[in-house]
Design a protein around this motif. Structure first.
Motif, PDB file in Angstrom:
ATOM      1  N   SER A  64       0.852  -1.096   0.034  1.00  0.00           N
ATOM      2  CA  SER A  64       0.045  -0.042  -0.132  1.00  0.00           C
ATOM      3  C   SER A  64       0.995   1.150   0.025  1.00  0.00           C
ATOM      4  O   SER A  64       2.053   1.316   0.695  1.00  0.00           O
ATOM      5  CB  SER A  64      -0.860   0.015   1.230  1.00  0.00           C
ATOM      6  OG  SER A  64      -1.618   1.133   1.553  1.00  0.00           O
ATOM      7  N   GLY A  65       0.371   2.227  -0.848  1.00  0.00           N
ATOM      8  CA  GLY A  65       1.257   3.458  -1.010  1.00  0.00           C
ATOM      9  C   GLY A  65       2.461   3.478  -2.067  1.00  0.00           C
ATOM     10  O   GLY A  65       3.097   4.357  -2.287  1.00  0.00           O
ATOM     11  N   THR A  66       2.393   2.511  -2.891  1.00  0.00           N
ATOM     12  CA  THR A  66       3.463   2.245  -3.848  1.00  0.00           C
ATOM     13  C   THR A  66       3.038   3.199  -5.008  1.00  0.00           C
ATOM     14  O   THR A  66       1.950   3.266  -5.479  1.00  0.00           O
ATOM     15  CB  THR A  66       3.340   0.971  -4.461  1.00  0.00           C
ATOM     16  OG1 THR A  66       3.928  -0.028  -3.576  1.00  0.00           O
ATOM     17  CG2 THR A  66       4.355   0.785  -5.715  1.00  0.00           C
ATOM     18  N   CYS A  67       4.162   4.132  -5.350  1.00  0.00           N
ATOM     19  CA  CYS A  67       3.674   5.152  -6.289  1.00  0.00           C
ATOM     20  C   CYS A  67       4.905   4.964  -7.588  1.00  0.00           C
ATOM     21  O   CYS A  67       5.833   4.926  -7.306  1.00  0.00           O
ATOM     22  CB  CYS A  67       3.900   6.417  -5.589  1.00  0.00           C
ATOM     23  SG  CYS A  67       3.284   8.040  -6.646  1.00  0.00           S
ATOM     24  N   VAL A  68       4.437   5.047  -8.642  1.00  0.00           N
ATOM     25  CA  VAL A  68       5.246   4.996  -9.707  1.00  0.00           C
ATOM     26  C   VAL A  68       5.191   6.477 -10.449  1.00  0.00           C
ATOM     27  O   VAL A  68       3.871   6.753 -10.814  1.00  0.00           O
ATOM     28  CB  VAL A  68       4.593   3.689 -10.791  1.00  0.00           C
ATOM     29  CG1 VAL A  68       5.674   3.578 -12.013  1.00  0.00           C
ATOM     30  CG2 VAL A  68       4.649   2.408  -9.997  1.00  0.00           C
ATOM     31  N   THR A 128       3.985  16.633  -2.550  1.00  0.00           N
ATOM     32  CA  THR A 128       3.019  16.879  -1.678  1.00  0.00           C
ATOM     33  C   THR A 128       1.603  16.275  -2.376  1.00  0.00           C
ATOM     34  O   THR A 128       0.811  15.887  -1.437  1.00  0.00           O
ATOM     35  CB  THR A 128       2.818  18.302  -1.518  1.00  0.00           C
ATOM     36  OG1 THR A 128       4.007  19.054  -0.896  1.00  0.00           O
ATOM     37  CG2 THR A 128       1.681  18.683  -0.386  1.00  0.00           C
ATOM     38  N   LEU A 129       1.405  16.506  -3.483  1.00  0.00           N
ATOM     39  CA  LEU A 129       0.129  16.069  -4.198  1.00  0.00           C
ATOM     40  C   LEU A 129      -0.106  14.484  -3.950  1.00  0.00           C
ATOM     41  O   LEU A 129      -1.010  13.926  -3.931  1.00  0.00           O
ATOM     42  CB  LEU A 129       0.162  16.578  -5.705  1.00  0.00           C
ATOM     43  CG  LEU A 129      -1.191  16.032  -6.224  1.00  0.00           C
ATOM     44  CD1 LEU A 129      -2.327  16.481  -5.876  1.00  0.00           C
ATOM     45  CD2 LEU A 129      -0.988  16.312  -7.912  1.00  0.00           C
ATOM     46  N   LYS A 130       0.945  13.812  -4.146  1.00  0.00           N
ATOM     47  CA  LYS A 130       1.037  12.337  -4.128  1.00  0.00           C
ATOM     48  C   LYS A 130       0.617  12.091  -2.665  1.00  0.00           C
ATOM     49  O   LYS A 130      -0.113  11.067  -2.323  1.00  0.00           O
ATOM     50  CB  LYS A 130       2.277  11.606  -4.417  1.00  0.00           C
ATOM     51  CG  LYS A 130       2.642  11.900  -5.723  1.00  0.00           C
ATOM     52  CD  LYS A 130       4.286  11.735  -5.972  1.00  0.00           C
ATOM     53  CE  LYS A 130       4.808  12.161  -7.573  1.00  0.00           C
ATOM     54  NZ  LYS A 130       6.242  11.991  -7.436  1.00  0.00           N
ATOM     55  N   PHE A 157       1.169  10.482 -11.665  1.00  0.00           N
ATOM     56  CA  PHE A 157       1.709   9.278 -11.110  1.00  0.00           C
ATOM     57  C   PHE A 157       0.647   8.266 -11.065  1.00  0.00           C
ATOM     58  O   PHE A 157      -0.598   8.431 -11.023  1.00  0.00           O
ATOM     59  CB  PHE A 157       1.845   9.785  -9.729  1.00  0.00           C
ATOM     60  CG  PHE A 157       0.883  10.359  -8.740  1.00  0.00           C
ATOM     61  CD1 PHE A 157       0.072   9.537  -7.947  1.00  0.00           C
ATOM     62  CD2 PHE A 157       0.636  11.850  -8.866  1.00  0.00           C
ATOM     63  CE1 PHE A 157      -0.853  10.063  -7.177  1.00  0.00           C
ATOM     64  CE2 PHE A 157      -0.193  12.557  -8.278  1.00  0.00           C
ATOM     65  CZ  PHE A 157      -1.346  11.487  -7.327  1.00  0.00           C
ATOM     66  N   LEU A 158       1.145   6.997 -10.801  1.00  0.00           N
ATOM     67  CA  LEU A 158       0.369   5.941 -10.630  1.00  0.00           C
ATOM     68  C   LEU A 158       0.408   5.528  -9.230  1.00  0.00           C
ATOM     69  O   LEU A 158       1.209   5.427  -8.382  1.00  0.00           O
ATOM     70  CB  LEU A 158       0.847   4.622 -11.323  1.00  0.00           C
ATOM     71  CG  LEU A 158       0.519   4.626 -12.986  1.00  0.00           C
ATOM     72  CD1 LEU A 158       1.481   3.634 -13.436  1.00  0.00           C
ATOM     73  CD2 LEU A 158      -0.995   4.230 -13.018  1.00  0.00           C
ATOM     74  N   VAL A 196      -4.312   3.379  -9.812  1.00  0.00           N
ATOM     75  CA  VAL A 196      -4.903   4.290 -10.425  1.00  0.00           C
ATOM     76  C   VAL A 196      -4.022   5.275 -11.043  1.00  0.00           C
ATOM     77  O   VAL A 196      -3.018   5.665 -10.338  1.00  0.00           O
ATOM     78  CB  VAL A 196      -5.888   5.078  -9.148  1.00  0.00           C
ATOM     79  CG1 VAL A 196      -6.727   6.251  -9.791  1.00  0.00           C
ATOM     80  CG2 VAL A 196      -7.035   3.950  -8.655  1.00  0.00           C
ATOM     81  N   LEU A 197      -4.325   5.919 -12.043  1.00  0.00           N
ATOM     82  CA  LEU A 197      -3.620   6.752 -12.734  1.00  0.00           C
ATOM     83  C   LEU A 197      -3.953   7.998 -12.480  1.00  0.00           C
ATOM     84  O   LEU A 197      -5.134   8.474 -12.802  1.00  0.00           O
ATOM     85  CB  LEU A 197      -3.527   6.503 -14.243  1.00  0.00           C
ATOM     86  CG  LEU A 197      -3.023   7.643 -15.179  1.00  0.00           C
ATOM     87  CD1 LEU A 197      -1.337   7.792 -14.802  1.00  0.00           C
ATOM     88  CD2 LEU A 197      -2.894   7.339 -16.763  1.00  0.00           C
ATOM     89  N   TYR A 198      -3.354   8.976 -11.731  1.00  0.00           N
ATOM     90  CA  TYR A 198      -3.760  10.311 -11.550  1.00  0.00           C
ATOM     91  C   TYR A 198      -2.909  11.252 -12.514  1.00  0.00           C
ATOM     92  O   TYR A 198      -1.920  11.608 -12.500  1.00  0.00           O
ATOM     93  CB  TYR A 198      -3.308  10.864  -9.915  1.00  0.00           C
ATOM     94  CG  TYR A 198      -4.373  10.088  -8.939  1.00  0.00           C
ATOM     95  CD1 TYR A 198      -5.646  10.453  -8.887  1.00  0.00           C
ATOM     96  CD2 TYR A 198      -3.833   8.780  -8.573  1.00  0.00           C
ATOM     97  CE1 TYR A 198      -6.201   9.727  -7.737  1.00  0.00           C
ATOM     98  CE2 TYR A 198      -4.848   8.401  -7.596  1.00  0.00           C
ATOM     99  CZ  TYR A 198      -5.864   8.855  -7.247  1.00  0.00           C
ATOM    100  OH  TYR A 198      -6.607   8.192  -6.333  1.00  0.00           O
TER     101      TYR A 198
END
Length: 395
Positions: free
Chosen positions: A210-214, A288-290, A248-249, A263-265
Protein backbone atom coordinates in the motif's frame (compact mmCIF):
# COMPACT_ATOMS: atom_id res chain seq x y z
CA UNK A 1 -29.29 7.41 11.33
CA UNK A 2 -29.19 3.64 11.79
CA UNK A 3 -26.77 0.77 11.38
CA UNK A 4 -27.58 -2.92 11.05
CA UNK A 5 -25.34 -5.92 11.53
CA UNK A 6 -26.00 -9.66 11.47
CA UNK A 7 -25.27 -11.63 14.61
CA UNK A 8 -24.27 -14.79 12.74
CA UNK A 9 -21.68 -12.79 10.79
CA UNK A 10 -20.18 -11.54 14.03
CA UNK A 11 -20.03 -15.03 15.51
CA UNK A 12 -18.04 -16.32 12.51
CA UNK A 13 -15.37 -13.63 12.74
CA UNK A 14 -11.83 -14.72 13.54
CA UNK A 15 -11.11 -11.18 14.71
CA UNK A 16 -14.30 -9.83 16.30
CA UNK A 17 -12.52 -6.65 17.42
CA UNK A 18 -11.94 -5.71 13.76
CA UNK A 19 -15.63 -6.29 13.01
CA UNK A 20 -16.62 -4.03 15.92
CA UNK A 21 -14.13 -1.41 14.77
CA UNK A 22 -15.74 -1.30 11.33
CA UNK A 23 -19.21 -0.92 12.85
CA UNK A 24 -18.02 1.90 15.11
CA UNK A 25 -16.40 3.66 12.16
CA UNK A 26 -19.61 3.51 10.12
CA UNK A 27 -21.63 4.91 13.01
CA UNK A 28 -19.15 7.72 13.59
CA UNK A 29 -19.22 8.58 9.89
CA UNK A 30 -23.01 8.75 9.81
CA UNK A 31 -23.20 10.81 13.00
CA UNK A 32 -20.34 13.14 12.14
CA UNK A 33 -21.02 16.86 12.16
CA UNK A 34 -19.23 20.08 13.04
CA UNK A 35 -18.99 18.96 16.69
CA UNK A 36 -18.32 15.24 16.25
CA UNK A 37 -15.37 15.22 13.86
CA UNK A 38 -15.18 11.55 12.93
CA UNK A 39 -12.07 10.22 11.23
CA UNK A 40 -10.88 6.77 10.20
CA UNK A 41 -7.16 7.28 10.88
CA UNK A 42 -5.38 9.85 13.00
CA UNK A 43 -4.11 12.68 10.83
CA UNK A 44 -2.21 14.65 13.45
CA UNK A 45 1.43 14.99 12.50
CA UNK A 46 0.96 13.91 8.88
CA UNK A 47 2.93 16.42 6.84
CA UNK A 48 0.89 16.15 3.66
CA UNK A 49 -2.42 16.75 5.44
CA UNK A 50 -1.00 19.96 6.88
CA UNK A 51 -1.10 21.42 3.38
CA UNK A 52 -4.90 20.99 3.37
CA UNK A 53 -5.17 22.76 6.73
CA UNK A 54 -2.81 25.69 6.19
CA UNK A 55 -5.56 27.87 4.74
CA UNK A 56 -9.24 27.13 3.96
CA UNK A 57 -8.92 24.54 1.18
CA UNK A 58 -11.91 23.14 -0.71
CA UNK A 59 -11.52 19.54 -1.91
CA UNK A 60 -14.10 18.68 -4.55
CA UNK A 61 -14.84 15.52 -6.54
CA UNK A 62 -16.75 15.16 -9.83
CA UNK A 63 -18.10 11.86 -11.08
CA UNK A 64 -20.83 10.63 -13.40
CA UNK A 65 -22.73 7.51 -14.39
CA UNK A 66 -24.63 6.72 -17.57
CA UNK A 67 -28.30 5.93 -17.05
CA UNK A 68 -29.54 2.61 -18.48
CA UNK A 69 -30.78 2.76 -22.02
CA UNK A 70 -29.35 3.95 -25.30
CA UNK A 71 -30.96 7.39 -25.39
CA UNK A 72 -30.92 8.07 -21.67
CA UNK A 73 -29.00 10.87 -19.98
CA UNK A 74 -26.17 10.95 -17.47
CA UNK A 75 -26.24 11.50 -13.72
CA UNK A 76 -23.49 13.89 -12.61
CA UNK A 77 -22.53 14.02 -8.93
CA UNK A 78 -20.26 16.49 -7.19
CA UNK A 79 -18.95 16.04 -3.65
CA UNK A 80 -17.09 18.40 -1.33
CA UNK A 81 -15.18 17.53 1.83
CA UNK A 82 -16.36 19.26 4.99
CA UNK A 83 -14.31 19.49 8.16
CA UNK A 84 -10.67 18.78 8.87
CA UNK A 85 -11.04 14.97 8.72
CA UNK A 86 -12.30 14.99 5.08
CA UNK A 87 -14.81 12.22 5.85
CA UNK A 88 -17.98 14.31 6.03
CA UNK A 89 -19.23 15.08 2.54
CA UNK A 90 -21.93 17.19 0.94
CA UNK A 91 -23.29 16.28 -2.50
CA UNK A 92 -24.87 17.86 -5.53
CA UNK A 93 -26.70 15.72 -8.11
CA UNK A 94 -27.85 16.93 -11.53
CA UNK A 95 -28.88 15.31 -14.81
CA UNK A 96 -27.44 16.14 -18.20
CA UNK A 97 -28.26 14.95 -21.69
CA UNK A 98 -24.86 13.73 -22.90
CA UNK A 99 -22.08 11.59 -21.44
CA UNK A 100 -18.36 12.32 -21.33
CA UNK A 101 -17.62 15.92 -20.54
CA UNK A 102 -19.67 17.66 -17.89
CA UNK A 103 -21.68 20.41 -19.55
CA UNK A 104 -20.67 23.93 -18.61
CA UNK A 105 -23.97 24.91 -17.02
CA UNK A 106 -24.06 21.66 -15.02
CA UNK A 107 -20.50 22.14 -13.76
CA UNK A 108 -21.45 25.70 -12.81
CA UNK A 109 -24.53 24.59 -10.87
CA UNK A 110 -22.67 21.81 -9.04
CA UNK A 111 -19.74 24.04 -8.08
CA UNK A 112 -21.96 26.82 -6.80
CA UNK A 113 -24.05 24.41 -4.73
CA UNK A 114 -20.97 22.77 -3.20
CA UNK A 115 -19.38 26.16 -2.57
CA UNK A 116 -22.45 27.19 -0.57
CA UNK A 117 -22.14 24.01 1.52
CA UNK A 118 -18.47 24.74 2.21
CA UNK A 119 -19.16 28.41 2.95
CA UNK A 120 -21.86 27.57 5.50
CA UNK A 121 -19.89 24.78 7.15
CA UNK A 122 -16.75 26.90 7.66
CA UNK A 123 -18.67 29.68 9.43
CA UNK A 124 -19.00 31.75 6.26
CA UNK A 125 -15.38 31.56 5.11
CA UNK A 126 -14.49 31.49 1.44
CA UNK A 127 -11.94 28.90 0.30
CA UNK A 128 -8.52 30.22 -0.63
CA UNK A 129 -7.46 27.12 -2.59
CA UNK A 130 -9.31 24.51 -4.64
CA UNK A 131 -8.31 20.90 -5.25
CA UNK A 132 -10.55 19.16 -7.80
CA UNK A 133 -10.54 15.41 -8.42
CA UNK A 134 -12.33 14.38 -11.60
CA UNK A 135 -13.12 10.79 -12.51
CA UNK A 136 -12.86 9.67 -16.11
CA UNK A 137 -10.61 9.94 -19.13
CA UNK A 138 -9.99 13.47 -20.38
CA UNK A 139 -7.72 14.76 -23.07
CA UNK A 140 -5.14 17.43 -22.50
CA UNK A 141 -7.37 20.44 -23.23
CA UNK A 142 -10.86 19.01 -22.66
CA UNK A 143 -10.93 20.13 -19.04
CA UNK A 144 -10.87 23.83 -19.93
CA UNK A 145 -14.66 24.17 -20.15
CA UNK A 146 -15.13 22.60 -16.73
CA UNK A 147 -12.43 24.82 -15.20
CA UNK A 148 -14.04 27.90 -16.76
CA UNK A 149 -17.41 26.92 -15.27
CA UNK A 150 -15.81 26.44 -11.84
CA UNK A 151 -14.18 29.87 -12.04
CA UNK A 152 -17.42 31.53 -13.09
CA UNK A 153 -19.30 29.90 -10.19
CA UNK A 154 -16.73 31.21 -7.71
CA UNK A 155 -16.85 34.67 -9.27
CA UNK A 156 -20.65 34.91 -9.24
CA UNK A 157 -20.96 33.64 -5.69
CA UNK A 158 -18.32 36.05 -4.38
CA UNK A 159 -19.21 39.20 -6.29
CA UNK A 160 -22.95 38.81 -6.96
CA UNK A 161 -24.27 36.75 -4.07
CA UNK A 162 -21.98 38.09 -1.34
CA UNK A 163 -21.57 41.59 -2.74
CA UNK A 164 -17.77 41.80 -2.94
CA UNK A 165 -16.35 44.57 -5.10
CA UNK A 166 -15.64 43.73 -8.70
CA UNK A 167 -12.41 42.08 -9.79
CA UNK A 168 -9.47 44.46 -10.11
CA UNK A 169 -8.66 42.70 -13.37
CA UNK A 170 -12.16 43.38 -14.71
CA UNK A 171 -10.89 44.30 -18.18
CA UNK A 172 -9.66 40.76 -18.83
CA UNK A 173 -11.92 38.94 -16.34
CA UNK A 174 -15.19 40.16 -17.92
CA UNK A 175 -17.25 38.53 -15.19
CA UNK A 176 -16.03 35.02 -16.02
CA UNK A 177 -13.57 34.64 -13.14
CA UNK A 178 -9.77 34.80 -13.17
CA UNK A 179 -6.84 34.15 -10.86
CA UNK A 180 -7.24 37.64 -9.40
CA UNK A 181 -10.74 37.03 -8.02
CA UNK A 182 -10.95 33.22 -7.67
CA UNK A 183 -8.74 30.79 -5.72
CA UNK A 184 -5.97 28.90 -7.53
CA UNK A 185 -7.20 25.59 -8.91
CA UNK A 186 -5.54 22.18 -9.09
CA UNK A 187 -7.41 19.85 -11.48
CA UNK A 188 -6.53 16.15 -11.19
CA UNK A 189 -8.15 13.36 -13.22
CA UNK A 190 -8.31 9.91 -11.61
CA UNK A 191 -8.30 7.22 -14.32
CA UNK A 192 -9.20 3.78 -12.97
CA UNK A 193 -10.07 2.08 -16.28
CA UNK A 194 -6.74 1.31 -17.93
CA UNK A 195 -4.51 -1.66 -18.71
CA UNK A 196 -1.52 -0.67 -16.59
CA UNK A 197 -0.48 -3.12 -13.86
CA UNK A 198 2.21 -2.68 -11.22
CA UNK A 199 3.74 -5.92 -9.95
CA UNK A 200 6.53 -6.51 -7.41
CA UNK A 201 9.97 -7.60 -8.54
CA UNK A 202 10.12 -10.36 -5.92
CA UNK A 203 8.35 -13.59 -6.84
CA UNK A 204 7.55 -14.18 -3.16
CA UNK A 205 5.23 -11.21 -3.01
CA UNK A 206 1.91 -11.32 -4.83
CA UNK A 207 1.15 -7.61 -4.71
CA UNK A 208 2.87 -4.30 -4.24
CA UNK A 209 2.54 -2.67 -0.84
CA UNK A 210 0.00 0.00 0.00
CA UNK A 211 1.32 3.40 -0.98
CA UNK A 212 3.37 2.22 -3.96
CA UNK A 213 3.77 5.15 -6.34
CA UNK A 214 5.18 4.94 -9.87
CA UNK A 215 6.17 8.10 -11.72
CA UNK A 216 8.79 7.91 -14.44
CA UNK A 217 7.15 5.71 -17.14
CA UNK A 218 3.88 7.65 -17.32
CA UNK A 219 4.73 11.25 -16.55
CA UNK A 220 3.99 13.96 -19.05
CA UNK A 221 5.97 17.18 -18.65
CA UNK A 222 3.95 20.30 -17.88
CA UNK A 223 5.22 23.73 -18.77
CA UNK A 224 5.16 26.29 -15.95
CA UNK A 225 2.09 28.54 -15.79
CA UNK A 226 3.00 32.11 -16.72
CA UNK A 227 1.55 34.84 -14.48
CA UNK A 228 -1.47 36.43 -16.16
CA UNK A 229 -1.36 39.95 -17.46
CA UNK A 230 -2.72 42.74 -15.23
CA UNK A 231 -2.37 40.44 -12.19
CA UNK A 232 -1.12 43.03 -9.74
CA UNK A 233 -1.66 41.87 -6.18
CA UNK A 234 -1.60 38.12 -6.94
CA UNK A 235 1.10 36.58 -4.77
CA UNK A 236 3.30 33.87 -6.27
CA UNK A 237 5.79 31.41 -4.85
CA UNK A 238 9.49 31.68 -5.55
CA UNK A 239 9.39 28.31 -7.26
CA UNK A 240 12.13 27.27 -9.66
CA UNK A 241 11.22 27.46 -13.32
CA UNK A 242 11.43 24.71 -15.88
CA UNK A 243 9.29 21.70 -16.71
CA UNK A 244 7.46 19.85 -13.91
CA UNK A 245 5.77 16.44 -13.80
CA UNK A 246 2.70 15.80 -11.66
CA UNK A 247 1.29 12.53 -13.11
CA UNK A 248 1.63 9.37 -11.06
CA UNK A 249 0.31 5.83 -10.58
CA UNK A 250 -0.82 5.20 -7.01
CA UNK A 251 -1.72 1.90 -5.36
CA UNK A 252 -3.28 3.19 -2.16
CA UNK A 253 -5.00 -0.03 -1.07
CA UNK A 254 -3.53 -3.32 0.02
CA UNK A 255 -4.58 -6.06 -2.38
CA UNK A 256 -5.64 -9.38 -0.88
CA UNK A 257 -6.35 -11.49 -3.94
CA UNK A 258 -5.20 -11.07 -7.51
CA UNK A 259 -3.16 -8.17 -8.83
CA UNK A 260 -3.89 -4.79 -7.31
CA UNK A 261 -5.27 -2.40 -9.89
CA UNK A 262 -3.62 0.97 -9.58
CA UNK A 263 -5.10 4.40 -10.33
CA UNK A 264 -3.54 6.82 -12.77
CA UNK A 265 -3.75 10.41 -11.56
CA UNK A 266 -3.21 12.95 -14.33
CA UNK A 267 -2.75 16.55 -13.25
CA UNK A 268 -4.12 18.73 -16.04
CA UNK A 269 -3.81 22.02 -14.15
CA UNK A 270 -1.87 22.98 -11.02
CA UNK A 271 -2.02 26.67 -10.15
CA UNK A 272 -1.33 26.00 -6.47
CA UNK A 273 2.33 25.35 -7.24
CA UNK A 274 2.68 28.90 -8.61
CA UNK A 275 0.10 31.14 -6.94
CA UNK A 276 -0.12 31.64 -3.18
CA UNK A 277 -3.56 30.85 -1.81
CA UNK A 278 -3.11 32.94 1.33
CA UNK A 279 -0.76 33.87 4.11
CA UNK A 280 1.04 30.82 5.46
CA UNK A 281 0.34 28.65 2.43
CA UNK A 282 2.99 26.51 0.75
CA UNK A 283 3.18 25.34 -2.88
CA UNK A 284 1.52 22.09 -3.93
CA UNK A 285 4.55 20.27 -5.25
CA UNK A 286 4.41 16.90 -6.99
CA UNK A 287 5.52 15.10 -3.83
CA UNK A 288 2.93 16.88 -1.68
CA UNK A 289 0.15 16.06 -4.16
CA UNK A 290 1.03 12.36 -4.04
CA UNK A 291 1.04 12.30 -0.24
CA UNK A 292 -2.21 14.27 0.00
CA UNK A 293 -3.94 11.83 -2.34
CA UNK A 294 -2.53 8.80 -0.52
CA UNK A 295 -3.43 9.89 3.01
CA UNK A 296 -6.91 11.01 1.98
CA UNK A 297 -7.51 7.47 0.70
CA UNK A 298 -7.55 6.25 4.30
CA UNK A 299 -10.42 8.55 5.31
CA UNK A 300 -12.99 6.04 4.14
CA UNK A 301 -16.09 5.57 6.25
CA UNK A 302 -17.09 2.11 5.00
CA UNK A 303 -14.17 0.14 6.44
CA UNK A 304 -10.94 0.74 8.33
CA UNK A 305 -8.74 0.44 5.28
CA UNK A 306 -7.56 2.54 2.39
CA UNK A 307 -9.73 2.65 -0.70
CA UNK A 308 -8.31 2.33 -4.21
CA UNK A 309 -9.75 5.61 -5.45
CA UNK A 310 -9.65 8.80 -3.39
CA UNK A 311 -12.86 8.75 -1.26
CA UNK A 312 -14.30 12.02 -2.62
CA UNK A 313 -14.43 10.28 -6.02
CA UNK A 314 -15.38 6.87 -4.65
CA UNK A 315 -18.46 8.12 -2.81
CA UNK A 316 -19.58 10.43 -5.62
CA UNK A 317 -19.31 7.50 -8.03
CA UNK A 318 -21.37 5.26 -5.76
CA UNK A 319 -24.04 7.93 -5.43
CA UNK A 320 -24.13 8.43 -9.20
CA UNK A 321 -24.58 4.68 -9.72
CA UNK A 322 -27.37 4.59 -7.14
CA UNK A 323 -29.18 7.51 -8.76
CA UNK A 324 -29.22 5.80 -12.16
CA UNK A 325 -31.61 3.24 -10.66
CA UNK A 326 -34.10 6.06 -10.03
CA UNK A 327 -33.49 7.82 -13.33
CA UNK A 328 -36.67 6.71 -15.11
CA UNK A 329 -38.73 7.22 -11.95
CA UNK A 330 -37.48 10.79 -11.54
CA UNK A 331 -38.25 11.72 -15.15
CA UNK A 332 -41.48 9.69 -15.40
CA UNK A 333 -42.95 9.21 -11.91
CA UNK A 334 -46.04 7.16 -11.17
CA UNK A 335 -49.13 9.28 -11.64
CA UNK A 336 -50.57 7.92 -8.39
CA UNK A 337 -47.49 8.94 -6.39
CA UNK A 338 -48.25 12.50 -5.29
CA UNK A 339 -45.00 12.82 -3.33
CA UNK A 340 -42.80 12.25 -6.39
CA UNK A 341 -40.66 15.24 -7.34
CA UNK A 342 -40.29 14.71 -11.05
CA UNK A 343 -37.69 16.39 -13.26
CA UNK A 344 -38.95 18.37 -16.24
CA UNK A 345 -36.84 18.72 -19.38
CA UNK A 346 -36.39 22.31 -20.51
CA UNK A 347 -34.49 23.69 -23.48
CA UNK A 348 -33.43 27.33 -23.69
CA UNK A 349 -31.23 28.63 -26.52
CA UNK A 350 -30.13 25.09 -27.33
CA UNK A 351 -29.14 24.31 -23.71
CA UNK A 352 -31.01 21.34 -22.23
CA UNK A 353 -31.61 21.32 -18.48
CA UNK A 354 -33.69 19.27 -16.07
CA UNK A 355 -35.57 21.25 -13.40
CA UNK A 356 -37.68 19.92 -10.54
CA UNK A 357 -41.32 20.35 -11.43
CA UNK A 358 -42.12 21.73 -7.97
CA UNK A 359 -39.68 24.62 -8.50
CA UNK A 360 -40.87 25.82 -11.91
CA UNK A 361 -41.72 29.50 -11.62
CA UNK A 362 -40.15 29.86 -8.16
CA UNK A 363 -37.60 32.52 -7.24
CA UNK A 364 -34.93 30.03 -6.21
CA UNK A 365 -31.51 30.24 -7.90
CA UNK A 366 -31.02 27.98 -10.89
CA UNK A 367 -28.43 25.80 -9.14
CA UNK A 368 -31.04 24.88 -6.50
CA UNK A 369 -33.76 24.13 -9.03
CA UNK A 370 -31.65 21.63 -10.96
CA UNK A 371 -30.82 19.48 -7.91
CA UNK A 372 -32.35 16.03 -8.36
CA UNK A 373 -33.49 15.98 -4.73
CA UNK A 374 -34.33 19.04 -2.68
CA UNK A 375 -32.46 17.54 0.27
CA UNK A 376 -29.14 17.98 -1.55
CA UNK A 377 -29.65 21.74 -1.83
CA UNK A 378 -27.62 23.91 0.60
CA UNK A 379 -30.69 26.09 1.24
CA UNK A 380 -34.41 25.48 1.65
CA UNK A 381 -37.20 27.27 -0.19
CA UNK A 382 -36.99 30.23 2.19
CA UNK A 383 -33.27 30.64 1.57
CA UNK A 384 -32.17 29.47 5.02
CA UNK A 385 -29.08 27.22 5.29
CA UNK A 386 -29.74 23.50 5.27
CA UNK A 387 -27.70 20.77 7.01
CA UNK A 388 -25.90 18.59 4.40
CA UNK A 389 -27.90 15.52 3.47
CA UNK A 390 -26.30 12.15 4.29
CA UNK A 391 -27.03 9.55 1.65
CA UNK A 392 -26.12 6.41 3.72
CA UNK A 393 -23.19 5.60 1.44
CA UNK A 394 -21.19 4.37 4.43
CA UNK A 395 -23.71 1.60 5.18
Amino acid sequence: QSQMWVKTKFEKQNRPEQFCSNIALKLNTKLSNKVNKAQAWRLEGVESVKWLREVPTMVMGLNQAKAPGRDQGTVVVGAVCLGSSFMRLAYSVVIQKSAGLIEEDKAYAITKSLLKHFFQDTDYTLPQRLLVYRSGILEADSHNLEVMAIRRAFHDFKHRDLGYEECRNARRCQGQGCICCTPPITFVVGVSHHNIRVVPTSIRERNVHSGTCVESPIQEPVEPIPPPEDSAGVQTFDAPGGVSCFDFLLTAHQGIKGTSKTVLYKTLLNENVIFRGGEGSTPLTAETLKLVTYHMSFQYGTATKAVRLVPVLCYSGRLASNMTGYYNYILHPDANDIAAESMVRQETDGVVSFVRSSEIGSELPTDLKTEVLAAFSPCDRSGLPRVPFHSHLAA
